[in-house]
Motif scaffolding. Structure first.
Motif, PDB file in Angstrom:
ATOM      1  N   LYS A  28       0.844  -1.202   0.000  1.00 15.84           N
ATOM      2  CA  LYS A  28       0.000   0.000   0.000  1.00 15.84           C
ATOM      3  C   LYS A  28       0.880   1.253   0.000  1.00 15.84           C
ATOM      4  CE  LYS A  28      -3.819   2.185   2.393  1.00 15.84           C
ATOM      5  NZ  LYS A  28      -4.682   2.239   3.544  1.00 15.84           N
ATOM      6  N   LYS A  29       1.947   1.219   0.780  1.00 19.18           N
ATOM      7  CA  LYS A  29       2.881   2.354   0.830  1.00 19.18           C
ATOM      8  C   LYS A  29       3.499   2.591  -0.548  1.00 19.18           C
ATOM      9  CE  LYS A  29       6.951   4.029   3.311  1.00 19.18           C
ATOM     10  NZ  LYS A  29       7.987   3.736   4.321  1.00 19.18           N
ATOM     11  N   TYR A  30       3.817   1.515  -1.252  1.00 14.09           N
ATOM     12  CA  TYR A  30       4.361   1.608  -2.620  1.00 14.09           C
ATOM     13  C   TYR A  30       3.389   2.387  -3.517  1.00 14.09           C
ATOM     14  CZ  TYR A  30       5.650   0.001  -7.337  1.00 14.09           C
ATOM     15  OH  TYR A  30       5.979  -0.061  -8.674  1.00 14.09           O
ATOM     16  N   ASN A  31       2.124   2.019  -3.459  1.00 13.08           N
ATOM     17  CA  ASN A  31       1.116   2.702  -4.276  1.00 13.08           C
ATOM     18  C   ASN A  31       0.958   4.168  -3.875  1.00 13.08           C
ATOM     19  OD1 ASN A  31       0.498   0.465  -5.901  1.00 13.08           O
ATOM     20  ND2 ASN A  31      -0.856  -0.360  -4.331  1.00 13.08           N
ATOM     21  N   GLU A  32       1.067   4.445  -2.589  1.00 14.09           N
ATOM     22  CA  GLU A  32       0.976   5.833  -2.122  1.00 14.09           C
ATOM     23  C   GLU A  32       2.158   6.662  -2.627  1.00 14.09           C
ATOM     24  OE1 GLU A  32       0.713   5.353   2.117  1.00 14.09           O
ATOM     25  OE2 GLU A  32      -1.398   4.731   2.028  1.00 14.09           O
ATOM     26  N   ILE A  33       3.332   6.073  -2.642  1.00 14.11           N
ATOM     27  CA  ILE A  33       4.523   6.772  -3.155  1.00 14.11           C
ATOM     28  C   ILE A  33       4.334   7.095  -4.636  1.00 14.11           C
ATOM     29  CG2 ILE A  33       6.985   6.513  -3.711  1.00 14.11           C
ATOM     30  CD1 ILE A  33       7.203   4.803  -1.107  1.00 14.11           C
ATOM     31  N   LEU A  34       3.831   6.122  -5.391  1.00 10.25           N
ATOM     32  CA  LEU A  34       3.625   6.341  -6.832  1.00 10.25           C
ATOM     33  C   LEU A  34       2.584   7.427  -7.087  1.00 10.25           C
ATOM     34  CD1 LEU A  34       3.634   2.766  -8.420  1.00 10.25           C
ATOM     35  CD2 LEU A  34       5.528   4.343  -8.063  1.00 10.25           C
TER      36      LEU A  34
END
Length: 196
Positions: A131-137
């Protein structure tokens, strides 16, 4: 931690996080190069406008020079507006922030792998990091396909024919366009001096 979950985390690190991080690094580099070229171009065109203005003061029949000065001034104005709207420097900073966050995420994921325990909480941690990965993107514009292809070329991956051609087509168009922008005022000046 079971081996399927371990493989899934490794795959996520190597094929998503690492590739995105490297692509964002390439995007930052490309934006910085574009920023430097745009600064050069604005200063170069400003010099041309000033040179035409001075030349129009020296020449007695300066109608053509006055017209060239107006054309160069309008070109400079349009170029400056366009380059300002592209915000190369700001985009480079955003890409840098993005890949630094991705680097931190990659470390967190590798930490989960190093723990190598059977804690059921590992799945929850992994889901949070996905989820953090998607938020960064979501915080930044996506990098270009050219950046992704550049990463693949740098690290020895084989590109399919279309991606390979697209990468080199983009590169040759960019270089050609930059050369034209530099040579255009010189060509106009040479034409003026020849037919004066």
């Amino acid at each position: 931690m079971n081996s399927d979950l371990q493989d899934e985390i490794k795959n996520f690190i190597n094929h998503r996080v690492w590739m995105t991080k490297k692509s964002r690094m390439e995007a930052e580099s490309r934006m910085n190069k574009n920023n430097v070229f745009s600064q050069f171009l604005v200063n170069y065109y400003t010099f041309i406008v000033l040179a035409f203005s001075i030349l129009s003061l020296i020449e007695k029949n300066s109608d053509i020079i006055a017209i060239m000065t107006v054309i160069a001034s309008v070109g400079l104005f349009g170029t400056t507006l366009f380059l300002t709207s592209m915000a190369y420097r700001e985009k480079a900073i955003q890409y840098k922030e993005s890949y630094l966050s991705l680097n931190e995420l990659e470390s967190d994921l590798r930490h989960i792998l190093r723990e190598n325990n059977d804690d059921p909480e590992v799945i929850t941690q992994f889901q949070k990091l996905e989820k953090k990965y998607n938020e960064i993107l979501a915080k930044t514009d996506n990098h270009s396909e050219v950046d992704f292809n550049r990463v693949q070329l740098k690290h020895g991956a084989k590109l399919n024919k279309d991606n390979y051609l697209n990468y080199y087509r983009h590169k040759s168009i960019t270089i050609s366009f930059q050369i034209i922008l530099i040579l255009l005022p010189l060509a106009l000046t040479i034409l003026y001096l020849r037919y004066k």
